[in-house]
Design a protein around this motif. Structure first.
Motif, PDB file in Angstrom:
ATOM      1  N   LEU A  81      44.539  43.684  48.379  1.00  0.00           N
ATOM      2  CA  LEU A  81      45.310  43.707  47.401  1.00  0.00           C
ATOM      3  C   LEU A  81      46.221  44.889  47.017  1.00  0.00           C
ATOM      4  N   ARG A  82      44.200  45.738  46.536  1.00  0.00           N
ATOM      5  CA  ARG A  82      44.833  47.210  46.353  1.00  0.00           C
ATOM      6  C   ARG A  82      45.676  48.291  47.555  1.00  0.00           C
ATOM      7  N   GLU A  83      45.267  48.547  49.041  1.00  0.00           N
ATOM      8  CA  GLU A  83      46.370  48.549  49.771  1.00  0.00           C
ATOM      9  C   GLU A  83      47.453  48.528  49.813  1.00  0.00           C
ATOM     10  N   GLU A  84      47.702  46.612  49.699  1.00  0.00           N
ATOM     11  CA  GLU A  84      49.094  47.131  49.815  1.00  0.00           C
ATOM     12  C   GLU A  84      49.667  47.317  48.424  1.00  0.00           C
ATOM     13  N   ASP A  85      49.385  47.739  47.398  1.00  0.00           N
ATOM     14  CA  ASP A  85      49.249  47.496  45.678  1.00  0.00           C
ATOM     15  C   ASP A  85      50.242  46.545  45.189  1.00  0.00           C
ATOM     16  N   LYS A  86      49.762  44.504  45.623  1.00  0.00           N
ATOM     17  CA  LYS A  86      50.453  43.851  45.867  1.00  0.00           C
ATOM     18  C   LYS A  86      49.497  42.866  44.309  1.00  0.00           C
ATOM     19  N   GLY A  87      48.757  43.350  43.407  1.00  0.00           N
ATOM     20  CA  GLY A  87      47.894  42.881  42.649  1.00  0.00           C
ATOM     21  C   GLY A  87      48.865  42.261  41.667  1.00  0.00           C
ATOM     22  N   HIS A  88      49.966  43.097  41.539  1.00  0.00           N
ATOM     23  CA  HIS A  88      50.433  42.905  40.119  1.00  0.00           C
ATOM     24  C   HIS A  88      51.787  41.212  40.333  1.00  0.00           C
ATOM     25  N   ASP A  89      52.100  41.496  42.102  1.00  0.00           N
ATOM     26  CA  ASP A  89      52.886  40.140  42.727  1.00  0.00           C
ATOM     27  C   ASP A  89      52.303  39.244  42.128  1.00  0.00           C
ATOM     28  N   LEU A  90      50.902  38.857  42.856  1.00  0.00           N
ATOM     29  CA  LEU A  90      50.308  38.044  43.617  1.00  0.00           C
ATOM     30  C   LEU A  90      49.398  37.805  42.492  1.00  0.00           C
ATOM     31  N   VAL A  91      49.482  36.501  42.660  1.00  0.00           N
ATOM     32  CA  VAL A  91      48.010  35.669  41.902  1.00  0.00           C
ATOM     33  C   VAL A  91      46.802  35.130  42.482  1.00  0.00           C
ATOM     34  N   ALA A  92      45.814  35.916  42.051  1.00  0.00           N
ATOM     35  CA  ALA A  92      44.840  36.063  43.005  1.00  0.00           C
ATOM     36  C   ALA A  92      43.355  35.690  42.314  1.00  0.00           C
ATOM     37  N   ILE A  93      43.286  34.210  42.641  1.00  0.00           N
ATOM     38  CA  ILE A  93      41.900  33.889  42.141  1.00  0.00           C
ATOM     39  C   ILE A  93      41.052  33.209  43.022  1.00  0.00           C
ATOM     40  N   VAL A  94      39.974  33.983  42.580  1.00  0.00           N
ATOM     41  CA  VAL A  94      38.773  34.226  43.398  1.00  0.00           C
ATOM     42  C   VAL A  94      37.480  32.778  42.572  1.00  0.00           C
ATOM     43  N   ASN A  95      36.020  33.356  43.278  1.00  0.00           N
ATOM     44  CA  ASN A  95      34.703  32.173  43.060  1.00  0.00           C
ATOM     45  C   ASN A  95      33.509  34.213  42.439  1.00  0.00           C
ATOM     46  N   GLU A  96      33.667  33.163  41.465  1.00  0.00           N
ATOM     47  CA  GLU A  96      31.956  34.492  41.055  1.00  0.00           C
ATOM     48  C   GLU A  96      32.388  35.738  40.399  1.00  0.00           C
ATOM     49  N   ALA A 147      38.125  44.323  39.777  1.00  0.00           N
ATOM     50  CA  ALA A 147      39.950  44.038  39.706  1.00  0.00           C
ATOM     51  C   ALA A 147      40.015  43.313  39.219  1.00  0.00           C
ATOM     52  N   LEU A 148      39.607  42.570  37.918  1.00  0.00           N
ATOM     53  CA  LEU A 148      40.538  41.859  36.669  1.00  0.00           C
ATOM     54  C   LEU A 148      40.495  43.055  35.758  1.00  0.00           C
ATOM     55  N   ALA A 149      39.773  43.977  35.544  1.00  0.00           N
ATOM     56  CA  ALA A 149      39.966  44.776  34.613  1.00  0.00           C
ATOM     57  C   ALA A 149      41.217  45.676  35.096  1.00  0.00           C
ATOM     58  N   ASP A 150      41.476  45.634  36.507  1.00  0.00           N
ATOM     59  CA  ASP A 150      43.010  46.128  37.072  1.00  0.00           C
ATOM     60  C   ASP A 150      43.675  45.880  37.388  1.00  0.00           C
ATOM     61  N   ASP A 151      43.963  44.386  36.751  1.00  0.00           N
ATOM     62  CA  ASP A 151      45.113  43.632  36.959  1.00  0.00           C
ATOM     63  C   ASP A 151      45.145  43.300  38.614  1.00  0.00           C
ATOM     64  N   ILE A 152      44.271  43.372  38.986  1.00  0.00           N
ATOM     65  CA  ILE A 152      44.681  43.268  40.818  1.00  0.00           C
ATOM     66  C   ILE A 152      44.382  41.388  40.507  1.00  0.00           C
ATOM     67  N   ILE A 153      43.652  41.373  40.416  1.00  0.00           N
ATOM     68  CA  ILE A 153      43.450  39.588  40.839  1.00  0.00           C
ATOM     69  C   ILE A 153      43.852  38.824  38.769  1.00  0.00           C
ATOM     70  N   THR A 154      44.088  37.489  39.046  1.00  0.00           N
ATOM     71  CA  THR A 154      43.805  36.588  37.941  1.00  0.00           C
ATOM     72  C   THR A 154      43.016  36.180  36.927  1.00  0.00           C
ATOM     73  N   MET A 155      42.140  35.713  38.039  1.00  0.00           N
ATOM     74  CA  MET A 155      40.937  34.357  37.687  1.00  0.00           C
ATOM     75  C   MET A 155      40.352  34.674  38.854  1.00  0.00           C
ATOM     76  N   ALA A 156      38.269  34.326  37.713  1.00  0.00           N
ATOM     77  CA  ALA A 156      37.189  34.323  38.573  1.00  0.00           C
ATOM     78  C   ALA A 156      36.556  33.058  38.080  1.00  0.00           C
ATOM     79  N   VAL A 157      36.855  31.966  38.740  1.00  0.00           N
ATOM     80  CA  VAL A 157      35.410  30.982  38.259  1.00  0.00           C
ATOM     81  C   VAL A 157      34.539  31.488  38.361  1.00  0.00           C
TER      82      VAL A 157
END
Length: 354
Positions: free
Chosen positions: A279-294, A302-312
């Protein structure tokens, strides 16, 4: 000499040593060593003074000192099989295991922690049998496979309980499952995804292996939520990443290039580090919803940089404390006739609450 460690503000703080503890308690270093390692008798008053001093200066083994003040407690060797020793999550898991064993009130414990470098059934059963020959109880993270179930059954017949952690396995044979309700985790991820997506479109799901019941349940919950409530989204065929950074990185880059209607993805297992890099390489963090674990340094950044949306996230400390209670109970009363499940509440991390 006092060790250095970063504090919450990133500055360097001093980690108390045995010498600091001895000075605070007004005893010799040798006396502190005897309290910590239960060598030779130590007067209860002296042990109590060392314990109070440990709390006063923030000594990291204060819980262990409290254990040593109760020499009448039973002594257990407890085995733990975790995964991926290079991953921050499992490193933190190991630290929480050690801390919970050290601070257990009902027994003196010695943790034996092994990291499985693969999830192949043969490798895991070998580890399981080895720990079974040395431990009173075992807890492990593992896929659900007949060979593992058979090994757990053999240990159960010998009176050695085995607990499944994070992802269930050997149902009806293992002593108990402790972790999240993974189907609810998957549905929660889908609910969040549908609320924050800017448009409908295609959604990807990654799992580590179809043998991990936790991943399978998260995927199932994720898919059924969309099927029941948001049919405008198309959940693509599941991608298996073996929880490997490079595989995830390459797979996500390929998806981004060949699926123009991709609106995001859900990482039901490990491997998020590769996805974050893509996501960082393609600069897609603002375009795609990204939900990860832990929550780890990677996911937090990545959350602080608005690269991912949520971590469970799994509440590791609470899990380990509950595990100590159940291990103690199983060792004292014998394996359960009806093995159960203990579901813990999961933590949700967003860019605004990290």
């Amino acid at each position: 000499m006092t060790e250095s460690q970063p504090n919450r503000n990133g500055a360097t703080a001093k980690r108390p040593t045995i010498a600091d503890l001895a000075r605070e308690a007004g005893v010799s270093v040798a006396t502190v060593d005897r309290v910590l390692n239960a060598r030779l008798p130590v007067r209860e008053e002296t042990a109590r003074r060392v314990h109070h001093a440990a709390h006063a200066i923030g000594y990291h083994n204060a819980g262990l000192i409290k254990q040593r003040m109760r020499p009448d407690l039973p002594r257990y060797r407890l085995g733990f099989i975790l995964r991926n020793p290079a991953q921050h999550f499992y490193q933190e898991f190991a630290r929480e295991v050690e801390a919970s064993v050290s601070s257990a009130h009902c027994f003196h414990g010695i943790p034996l922690i092994e990291f499985a470098r693969s999830h192949l059934p043969g490798d895991l059963t070998a580890l399981l049998k080895d720990l079974g020959s040395r431990c009173h109880a075992i807890a492990m993270v593992a896929p659900d496979h007949p060979k593992i179930t058979a090994a757990v059954g053999e240990l159960k017949a010998k009176g050695i309980p085995v607990f499944s952690l994070l992802s269930d396995f050997a149902p009806g044979v293992r002593e108990g499952y402790i972790g999240l309700n993974n189907r609810k985790v998957g549905r929660t991820a889908a609910w969040m995804f549908s609320k924050v997506a800017k448009r409908s479109g295609k959604v990807a799901v990654f799992v580590g292996s179809h043998r991990f019941q936790g991943h399978e349940l998260r995927e199932s919950g994720f898919r059924t939520y969309f099927r029941d409530n948001e049919p405008a989204f198309e959940v693509l065929d599941t991608l298996v990443n073996l929880e490997k950074r490079q595989i995830t990185y390459e797979a996500l880059l390929d998806l981004i290039q060949r699926e123009p209607e991709l609106v995001g993805f859900y990482m039901a297992g490990g491997g998020m580090e590769g996805a974050i890099s893509a996501l960082r390489e393609e600069d897609k963090g603002h375009d795609l919803v990204a939900i990860v674990n832990e929550i780890t340094p990677d996911s937090r950044a990545a959350l602080a940089d608005d690269i991912i949306t949520m971590a469970v996230a799994t509440p590791l400390r609470r899990l380990c404390q509950e595990l100590m209670l159940q291990m103690d109970r199983a060792i004292k009363t014998g394996t359960a006739e009806a093995p159960g499940q203990t579901f813990l509440p999961f933590d949700i991390y967003l860019p605004e609450n990290i």
